[in-house]
Design an enzyme around this catalytic site. Sequence first.
Site, PDB file in Angstrom:
ATOM      1  N   LYS A 175       0.880   7.508 -12.083  1.00 47.23           N
ATOM      2  CA  LYS A 175       2.068   6.635 -13.107  1.00 47.23           C
ATOM      3  C   LYS A 175       1.357   5.271 -12.916  1.00 47.23           C
ATOM      4  O   LYS A 175       1.591   4.535 -11.836  1.00 47.23           O
ATOM      5  CB  LYS A 175       3.391   6.684 -12.296  1.00 47.23           C
ATOM      6  CG  LYS A 175       4.487   6.318 -13.361  1.00 47.23           C
ATOM      7  CD  LYS A 175       5.758   5.495 -12.740  1.00 47.23           C
ATOM      8  CE  LYS A 175       5.688   4.143 -12.157  1.00 47.23           C
ATOM      9  NZ  LYS A 175       5.577   3.299 -13.328  1.00 47.23           N
ATOM     10  N   GLY A 229       2.393  -1.130  -3.824  1.00 51.22           N
ATOM     11  CA  GLY A 229       3.551  -1.765  -4.456  1.00 51.22           C
ATOM     12  C   GLY A 229       4.060  -2.395  -3.392  1.00 51.22           C
ATOM     13  O   GLY A 229       3.821  -2.563  -2.274  1.00 51.22           O
ATOM     14  N   SER A 230       5.576  -2.871  -3.888  1.00 52.22           N
ATOM     15  CA  SER A 230       6.365  -3.622  -2.960  1.00 52.22           C
ATOM     16  C   SER A 230       6.977  -2.890  -1.748  1.00 52.22           C
ATOM     17  O   SER A 230       7.006  -1.617  -2.042  1.00 52.22           O
ATOM     18  CB  SER A 230       7.282  -4.334  -3.813  1.00 52.22           C
ATOM     19  OG  SER A 230       8.389  -3.187  -4.037  1.00 52.22           O
ATOM     20  N   THR A 231       7.356  -3.158  -0.681  1.00 53.27           N
ATOM     21  CA  THR A 231       7.735  -2.706   0.295  1.00 53.27           C
ATOM     22  C   THR A 231       9.098  -2.291   0.158  1.00 53.27           C
ATOM     23  O   THR A 231       9.465  -0.949   0.615  1.00 53.27           O
ATOM     24  CB  THR A 231       8.060  -3.666   1.485  1.00 53.27           C
ATOM     25  OG1 THR A 231       6.792  -4.168   1.962  1.00 53.27           O
ATOM     26  CG2 THR A 231       8.583  -3.024   2.859  1.00 53.27           C
ATOM     27  N   GLU A 232      10.002  -2.885  -0.771  1.00 52.23           N
ATOM     28  CA  GLU A 232      11.213  -2.159  -1.059  1.00 52.23           C
ATOM     29  C   GLU A 232      11.007  -0.909  -1.763  1.00 52.23           C
ATOM     30  O   GLU A 232      11.682  -0.119  -1.635  1.00 52.23           O
ATOM     31  CB  GLU A 232      11.736  -3.446  -2.215  1.00 52.23           C
ATOM     32  CG  GLU A 232      13.294  -3.238  -2.321  1.00 52.23           C
ATOM     33  CD  GLU A 232      13.819  -4.110  -3.556  1.00 52.23           C
ATOM     34  OE1 GLU A 232      12.866  -4.948  -3.967  1.00 52.23           O
ATOM     35  OE2 GLU A 232      14.862  -4.139  -3.840  1.00 52.23           O
ATOM     36  N   GLY A 234       8.485   1.081  -1.665  1.00 53.13           N
ATOM     37  CA  GLY A 234       7.933   2.027  -0.835  1.00 53.13           C
ATOM     38  C   GLY A 234       8.998   2.538   0.101  1.00 53.13           C
ATOM     39  O   GLY A 234       8.862   3.806   0.309  1.00 53.13           O
ATOM     40  N   GLU A 251       0.663   1.332   0.703  1.00 50.14           N
ATOM     41  CA  GLU A 251       0.098   0.066   0.671  1.00 50.14           C
ATOM     42  C   GLU A 251       0.861  -0.787   0.180  1.00 50.14           C
ATOM     43  O   GLU A 251       1.390  -0.710  -1.084  1.00 50.14           O
ATOM     44  CB  GLU A 251      -1.231   0.190  -0.231  1.00 50.14           C
ATOM     45  CG  GLU A 251      -2.410   1.374   0.145  1.00 50.14           C
ATOM     46  CD  GLU A 251      -2.926   1.167   1.560  1.00 50.14           C
ATOM     47  OE1 GLU A 251      -2.837  -0.018   2.067  1.00 50.14           O
ATOM     48  OE2 GLU A 251      -3.321   2.325   2.072  1.00 50.14           O
ATOM     49  N   CYS A 285      -2.258  -8.655  -2.758  1.00 49.57           N
ATOM     50  CA  CYS A 285      -1.441  -8.322  -1.660  1.00 49.57           C
ATOM     51  C   CYS A 285      -2.245  -9.068  -0.533  1.00 49.57           C
ATOM     52  O   CYS A 285      -1.416  -9.397   0.394  1.00 49.57           O
ATOM     53  CB  CYS A 285      -1.571  -6.841  -1.404  1.00 49.57           C
ATOM     54  SG  CYS A 285      -3.252  -6.187  -1.465  1.00 49.57           S
ATOM     55  N   GLU A 382       7.071 -12.750   0.774  1.00 49.31           N
ATOM     56  CA  GLU A 382       6.008 -12.767  -0.201  1.00 49.31           C
ATOM     57  C   GLU A 382       6.431 -13.213  -1.589  1.00 49.31           C
ATOM     58  O   GLU A 382       7.058 -12.927  -2.164  1.00 49.31           O
ATOM     59  CB  GLU A 382       5.346 -11.405  -0.225  1.00 49.31           C
ATOM     60  CG  GLU A 382       4.095 -11.049  -1.052  1.00 49.31           C
ATOM     61  CD  GLU A 382       3.832  -9.626  -1.416  1.00 49.31           C
ATOM     62  OE1 GLU A 382       4.943  -8.913  -1.822  1.00 49.31           O
ATOM     63  OE2 GLU A 382       2.636  -9.377  -1.095  1.00 49.31           O
TER      64      GLU A 382
HETATM   65  P1  NAD Z   1       6.755  -2.319  -7.362  1.00 53.43           P
HETATM   66  O1  NAD Z   1       7.192  -1.657  -6.263  1.00 53.43           O
HETATM   67  O2  NAD Z   1       7.563  -3.327  -8.367  1.00 53.43           O
HETATM   68  O3  NAD Z   1       6.013  -1.133  -8.657  1.00 53.43           O
HETATM   69  C1  NAD Z   1       4.902  -0.493  -8.052  1.00 53.43           C
HETATM   70  C2  NAD Z   1       4.926   0.809  -8.947  1.00 53.43           C
HETATM   71  O4  NAD Z   1       6.185   1.521  -8.510  1.00 53.43           O
HETATM   72  C3  NAD Z   1       4.987   0.742 -10.402  1.00 53.43           C
HETATM   73  O5  NAD Z   1       4.428   1.702 -10.839  1.00 53.43           O
HETATM   74  C4  NAD Z   1       6.524   0.699 -10.529  1.00 53.43           C
HETATM   75  O6  NAD Z   1       7.008   1.321 -11.922  1.00 53.43           O
HETATM   76  C5  NAD Z   1       6.857   2.060  -9.586  1.00 53.43           C
HETATM   77  N1  NAD Z   1       8.431   2.241  -8.952  1.00 53.43           N
HETATM   78  C6  NAD Z   1       9.447   1.091  -9.244  1.00 53.43           C
HETATM   79  N2  NAD Z   1      10.493   1.664  -8.770  1.00 53.43           N
HETATM   80  C7  NAD Z   1      10.247   2.902  -8.302  1.00 53.43           C
HETATM   81  C8  NAD Z   1      10.901   3.932  -7.608  1.00 53.43           C
HETATM   82  N3  NAD Z   1      12.306   3.819  -7.206  1.00 53.43           N
HETATM   83  N4  NAD Z   1      10.399   5.179  -7.416  1.00 53.43           N
HETATM   84  C9  NAD Z   1       9.054   5.387  -7.612  1.00 53.43           C
HETATM   85  N5  NAD Z   1       8.299   4.136  -8.045  1.00 53.43           N
HETATM   86  C10 NAD Z   1       8.795   3.174  -8.572  1.00 53.43           C
HETATM   87  O7  NAD Z   1       5.428  -3.340  -7.159  1.00 53.43           O
HETATM   88  P2  NAD Z   1       4.755  -4.667  -8.181  1.00 53.43           P
HETATM   89  O8  NAD Z   1       5.564  -5.415  -8.343  1.00 53.43           O
HETATM   90  O9  NAD Z   1       4.243  -3.385  -9.276  1.00 53.43           O
HETATM   91  O10 NAD Z   1       3.484  -4.700  -7.194  1.00 53.43           O
HETATM   92  C11 NAD Z   1       3.455  -5.974  -6.465  1.00 53.43           C
HETATM   93  C12 NAD Z   1       3.522  -5.498  -5.013  1.00 53.43           C
HETATM   94  O11 NAD Z   1       2.517  -4.660  -4.753  1.00 53.43           O
HETATM   95  C13 NAD Z   1       3.250  -6.659  -4.044  1.00 53.43           C
HETATM   96  O12 NAD Z   1       4.356  -6.387  -2.884  1.00 53.43           O
HETATM   97  C14 NAD Z   1       1.954  -6.419  -3.281  1.00 53.43           C
HETATM   98  O13 NAD Z   1       1.729  -7.027  -2.128  1.00 53.43           O
HETATM   99  C15 NAD Z   1       1.797  -4.902  -3.272  1.00 53.43           C
HETATM  100  N6  NAD Z   1       0.538  -4.555  -3.165  1.00 53.43           N
HETATM  101  C16 NAD Z   1      -0.060  -4.194  -2.237  1.00 53.43           C
HETATM  102  C17 NAD Z   1      -1.170  -3.702  -2.013  1.00 53.43           C
HETATM  103  C18 NAD Z   1      -1.910  -3.359  -0.705  1.00 53.43           C
HETATM  104  O14 NAD Z   1      -3.109  -2.676  -0.667  1.00 53.43           O
HETATM  105  N7  NAD Z   1      -1.260  -3.278   0.400  1.00 53.43           N
HETATM  106  C19 NAD Z   1      -1.950  -3.891  -3.163  1.00 53.43           C
HETATM  107  C20 NAD Z   1      -1.567  -4.417  -4.406  1.00 53.43           C
HETATM  108  C21 NAD Z   1      -0.240  -4.623  -4.548  1.00 53.43           C
END
Ligand code: NAD
Length: 480
Positions: A175, A229-232, A234, A251, A285, A382
């Site tokens: 996705k 993606g974000s911790t929230e 995750g 991650e 990140c 962050e």
């Molecule tokens: P996000 O968590 O908003 O979204 C990430 C993905 O999750 C998107 O595809 C989104 O559509 C999907 N998503 C959203 N809600 C969901 C749910 N309830 N269930 C399943 N999937 C869902 O993150 P973002 O704003 O796209 O990315 C930024 C974040 O990613 C930052 O916190 C950054 O630090 C982190 N990040 C971490 C790394 C790493 O390697 N640690 C690398 C890149 C980005």
Amino acid sequence: MLTKKMLIGGQWVDAAAGKTLNTYNPSNGEVFGQVPSAGAEDVDKAVAAARAAYPEWSGYTQEKRSNILRKIGAALRARAKEAAHLAAQEHGMPEELGFGPTMGACGNFEMAATYAHSIMGDFINNSSRSPNVMYCLDRVPIGVCALIIPWNLPLFLMSQKIALAISTGNTCVVKPPSTNSLVGLFLAEVVDSVEDLPKGVVNVITGPGSSVGNALASHPGVDAVGFTGSTETGVAIMQAAAPTIKKVIMELGGKNPAIIFPDANLDLAIESLGHHQFFNCGQACGSPGRYYIHESVHDEFIEKLLAVAKRQTLGDPTKKETTMGPMVSTEHFDKVMAYIDSGVKEGAKLLYGGKRWGDKGCFIEPTIFTGVTPEMKIYREEIFGPVAVTMKWSDEDEVIRLANDNTYGLTASIWTRNIARALKLGKRLTVGTFSVNAHNLICAEAPWGGVRESGIGKEGGKQGVLEYTEQKMITINLAE
Ligand code: NAD
């Protein structure tokens, strides 16, 4: 307007319910593209396609699979310029700078092909139970993996996840981020163009995270979830995955300390930290989240950081001279601007920037705060923007305590010519990776990942390949 379809079981399809999702060009706010907005029915079809492809793909020899991965890498390399141009328009990443991560995306397939080939099992002879019993530990794929991608470096992160997952025989449903899904569907086209890859090994479906991502994370036909993606989010994914006990590889976010000692090579430090602060508008990140600068070099370091901020060229990300494009979306622009406002209100000194740049699009000036203190929001959370958060330090134990006093644990850097000191202090940092006289110097072969609320597991390198496998024990009784 650019439109693309989703890839399910080797077919290019619209969403079953006919729904669509727009993507925008953040340089001007105009609609840029349209992609299908999948629903539960599409998720079911994609998971079924991945399950159907699993027996054949997992049964291939490693040599055959690795050769196919190398072909995907080569196919992407041939279209790398096109990918960087698309990302510049849909995401705002300057094309010139975006070419690096695009080439890294090609390297991800080549890296995974090589490491998957080198994976060995294990063998226990003369067991404690009986000399006639041997135990073999086989490495096997997990099954169907849901791979959920963020918007900040979608091509690189999506290529990494696909490569790691399929290299050892898993199949997947990917996705892409809803903000910039076209880049994800572009990669799907590249993958699909490799004819030797069986249909259904890689399926790519687009749509909102709250529906498509959640349906994937909770789907009984999915065996593991690889998420960046974000911790929230995750946390939400772990909750959705829990009832069916899926393996999760997470991650997540970071608030990464950069600790500058009096004997640091400040030019070297600035070259790296300044680059990572403003690269991709700080939407990375691993970008520096908190600068701890020893009081004896504080002013000199800040002067140098200011010079880096002043030499950024903002503008059209497709132009060669542009070093900083827009933030990815109006939502994210608003979020970063709110952090800047809170920094000012809470009493940090806004040394540079802090305003919208230009009269259209989502541009934010490179921004530097000094005199930040630990209770401030910009210090703890962050920001994910071009905002440097800096403070002075004088006591070594105190600076390590401060660096660890955060819920994240992604990465950190220590800047000193005394390598022994750096290594000793680095051991005390609660992070998944730390660097000495470098910041975030990632490479395809090196595993990356955080601890605490920054994640679970590693991506990249051999450890990244192993994450997408299980160990299966085989007991052999030699008694006759
Ligand atoms: P996000 O968590 O908003 O979204 C990430 C993905 O999750 C998107 O595809 C989104 O559509 C999907 N998503 C959203 N809600 C969901 C749910 N309830 N269930 C399943 N999937 C869902 O993150 P973002 O704003 O796209 O990315 C930024 C974040 O990613 C930052 O916190 C950054 O630090 C982190 N990040 C971490 C790394 C790493 O390697 N640690 C690398 C890149 C980005």
